[in-house]
Design an enzyme around this catalytic site. Structure first.
Site, PDB file in Angstrom:
ATOM      1  N   SER A 239       3.039  -0.229  -3.816  1.00 55.18           N
ATOM      2  CA  SER A 239       3.240   0.688  -2.691  1.00 55.18           C
ATOM      3  C   SER A 239       3.835   1.990  -3.222  1.00 55.18           C
ATOM      4  O   SER A 239       4.124   2.122  -4.410  1.00 55.18           O
ATOM      5  CB  SER A 239       4.181   0.063  -1.665  1.00 55.18           C
ATOM      6  OG  SER A 239       5.499   0.069  -2.176  1.00 55.18           O
ATOM      7  N   LYS A 240       4.030   2.909  -2.311  1.00 56.01           N
ATOM      8  CA  LYS A 240       4.574   4.241  -2.653  1.00 56.01           C
ATOM      9  C   LYS A 240       5.851   4.145  -3.493  1.00 56.01           C
ATOM     10  O   LYS A 240       6.120   5.020  -4.318  1.00 56.01           O
ATOM     11  CB  LYS A 240       4.893   5.011  -1.372  1.00 56.01           C
ATOM     12  CG  LYS A 240       3.655   5.557  -0.685  1.00 56.01           C
ATOM     13  CD  LYS A 240       3.326   6.969  -1.176  1.00 56.01           C
ATOM     14  CE  LYS A 240       1.952   7.404  -0.762  1.00 56.01           C
ATOM     15  NZ  LYS A 240       1.040   7.657  -1.870  1.00 56.01           N
ATOM     16  N   ARG A 241       6.619   3.099  -3.237  1.00 56.66           N
ATOM     17  CA  ARG A 241       7.885   2.938  -3.973  1.00 56.66           C
ATOM     18  C   ARG A 241       7.659   2.895  -5.483  1.00 56.66           C
ATOM     19  O   ARG A 241       8.526   3.265  -6.262  1.00 56.66           O
ATOM     20  CB  ARG A 241       8.566   1.625  -3.584  1.00 56.66           C
ATOM     21  CG  ARG A 241       9.399   1.670  -2.341  1.00 56.66           C
ATOM     22  CD  ARG A 241      10.085   0.341  -2.110  1.00 56.66           C
ATOM     23  NE  ARG A 241       9.131  -0.779  -2.085  1.00 56.66           N
ATOM     24  CZ  ARG A 241       9.081  -1.737  -2.991  1.00 56.66           C
ATOM     25  NH1 ARG A 241       9.908  -1.738  -4.005  1.00 56.66           N
ATOM     26  NH2 ARG A 241       8.185  -2.708  -2.896  1.00 56.66           N
ATOM     27  N   THR A 245      -0.199   5.853  -5.331  1.00 56.50           N
ATOM     28  CA  THR A 245      -1.050   4.749  -4.865  1.00 56.50           C
ATOM     29  C   THR A 245      -2.481   5.213  -4.562  1.00 56.50           C
ATOM     30  O   THR A 245      -3.374   4.392  -4.488  1.00 56.50           O
ATOM     31  CB  THR A 245      -0.502   4.102  -3.581  1.00 56.50           C
ATOM     32  OG1 THR A 245      -0.307   5.149  -2.622  1.00 56.50           O
ATOM     33  CG2 THR A 245       0.804   3.385  -3.840  1.00 56.50           C
ATOM     34  N   GLU A 249      -4.197  10.957  -6.230  1.00 57.54           N
ATOM     35  CA  GLU A 249      -2.911  11.298  -6.868  1.00 57.54           C
ATOM     36  C   GLU A 249      -3.016  11.159  -8.385  1.00 57.54           C
ATOM     37  O   GLU A 249      -2.430  11.940  -9.128  1.00 57.54           O
ATOM     38  CB  GLU A 249      -1.799  10.388  -6.344  1.00 57.54           C
ATOM     39  CG  GLU A 249      -1.482  10.598  -4.870  1.00 57.54           C
ATOM     40  CD  GLU A 249      -0.553   9.514  -4.342  1.00 57.54           C
ATOM     41  OE1 GLU A 249       0.629   9.520  -4.728  1.00 57.54           O
ATOM     42  OE2 GLU A 249      -1.017   8.650  -3.563  1.00 57.54           O
TER      43      GLU A 249
END
Ligand code: GLU
Length: 464
Positions: A239-241, A245, A249
């Site tokens: 995930s973004k954490r 993702t 990007e």
């Protein structure tokens, strides 16, 4: 049998890196077998599907070099065909009209909850004859088996068995005549001639429901391969954490597509101990048996390492083209013709240790910049009175030199020796003069790339 795979993204978001890997596996499987790789946009959720997402998905696949055969199809455009199949199932007795209202279904569930039995809806209309049907809105439901078990073979998961009492008579066609997603997937896969369904294991449960439709229609079933999700380093769903993702990007971070393909292929699939491989090798080697059963962990260090290796072996002109695409995609100014020429000459020494395009550009600073070279503070400290004097001494020698590595090394070495210095001591002032920086490619590579006139001019600028 010729292989047909497909990638079937829902355009409800941009291309996630996990979906990109799913697409890649399908692409590799088809391309390695002379098969077809099809693209189907699952745009039936009108509320959440957007054209921008569709474009972003196509762009992401294009960036990754995953070319599909034919035009992408739209699932929503096939709604009539999906409805026709529901009606065929109705006609051949594998489906039935259900007139239960929402309130009745809710009442059924409440009662089941109170009795602590399964809340899967059991329609009272399953076996009611047409003659006894009311003139009222209805949905079409499939007649699912209620007893026994179903075993599906999956190339990754092995044999997976489900108890049939966990399957309800799912709706195929809603009361407004629109088909449900589960039906659309099966009909489209069948009509497109899909032989292998390779997708995330979050769809494994769907496979049992979709299987009912294959059985009822008497259609050949595709080979299944449900691949585990991608985890972050901590073993939790990516995930973004964990960092980036979206495929876009990674593009914006400047990872080369070949490196991405290699890394993503290796993520959850293996061929012995091979970590670094070419597209041709990946196509030859890729198989469903090599896909692991447990989730792979995304490792940014490994990604960088693989990307660095791909940059190092890339064709110079192709690498420059990809760098130009990177600049365009990130909205940066394009390179001038002079800069392009310089980059091409310098590429051999730039690509040695760069892992991303920004790193490549950073190393290329000496060739992208122009006289007078702006000298960074860190580099300026190498330009003392003494070192300036030495640069001044070097200039006439370089003027008379023939411009080859051996000769240049000889001149710099003898000058260092004359001053009782190590050769490396001259690197600082030369780097400062030629690149304006303390960190750059080697001084000899810079001299060779810049050429005699430009090198001498920069040394004179710095030693004034
Ligand atoms: N549209 C589904 C998704 O994006 C994929 C369905 C499938 O592969 O069968 O998750």
């Amino acid at each position: 049998m010729s292989v047909v795979t497909r990638f079937a993204p829902s355009p409800t978001g941009a291309l996630h890196i996990g979906s990109a890997r799913t697409a890649l596996f399908n692409w590799l499987y088809a391309r390695g077998r002379g098969g077809k790789f099809l693209l189907r946009i699952e745009d039936t959720d009108k509320g959440r599907s957007t054209d921008e997402n569709r474009e972003a998905i196509l762009d992401g696949l294009t960036w990754l070099g995953l070319d599909w055969d034919g035009a992408p199809s739209s699932q929503a455009a096939n709604a009539d065909r999906h409805a026709a199949v529901a009606n065929t199932l109705l006609a051949n007795g594998h489906a039935y009209k259900c007139f239960s209202t929402q309130e009745e279904i809710e009442a059924f569930r409440e009662k089941a909850r109170a009795e602590k039995i399964s809340t899967l809806f059991r329609s009272p209309w399953r076996d009611v004859a047409e003659a006894d049907h009311p003139d009222a809105p209805y949905v079409i439901r499939i007649k699912a088996p209620r007893e026994g078990q179903t075993t599906l073979h999956d190339e990754v998961q092995g044999d997976v068995t489900w108890s049939n009492d966990q399957l309800d008579d799912m709706i195929l066609l809603r009361s407004d005549g629109t088909p449900v997603y589960m039906l659309a997937v099966v009909v489209d896969d069948h009509d497109m001639g899909v032989t292998h369904v390779i997708r995330g294991d979050d769809h494994l449960a769907n496979a049992f429901r979709q299987n009912l439709i294959y059985e009822a229609m008497g259609w050949d079933k595709p080979t299944l391969a449900h691949i585990p999700l991608i985890f972050g380093a901590d073993g939790k769903k990516l995930s973004k954490r964990h960092g980036a993702t979206g495929a876009a990007e990674y593009q914006a971070l400047g990872y080369p597509a070949a490196g991405m393909r290699n890394y993503l292929t290796r993520l959850g699939w293996s061929h012995g101990d091979d970590e670094f491989f070419s597209d041709a090798q990946a196509r030859d080697w890729f198989d469903l048996g090599g896909i692991g059963k447990s989730p792979a962990r995304f490792d940014f260090k490994k990604l960088e390492n693989i990307c660095g290796q791909h940059i190092a072996v890339a064709d110079d002109a192709a690498l420059l083209q990809e760098l130009q695409d990177f600049l365009a995609a990130t909205g940066a100014a394009p390179l001038t013709e002079t800069q392009n020429d310089g980059m091409l000459t310098a590429m051999y020494c730039l690509k040695e240790r760069a892992k991303t395009f920004p790193e490549l550009i950073d190393k290329a600073h000496f060739v992208l910049t122009q006289r007078p070279v702006e000298i960074e503070e860190k580099a300026a400290s190498h330009l003392t009175d003494v070192s300036r004097g030495i640069l001044r001494e070097l200039t006439p020698q370089l003027q008379n030199a023939s411009w080859s590595r051996d000769i240049l090394e000889g001149i710099v070495a003898s000058t260092a020796e004359a001053h009782d210095m190590k050769l490396g001591k001259l690197a600082g002032p030369l780097r400062a003069a030629l690149a304006g920086r303390a960190v750059s490619p080697s001084m000899f590579d810079m001299m060779l790339v810049l050429g005699q006139d430009e090198t001498i001019a920069r040394l004179q600028d710095a030693s004034r």
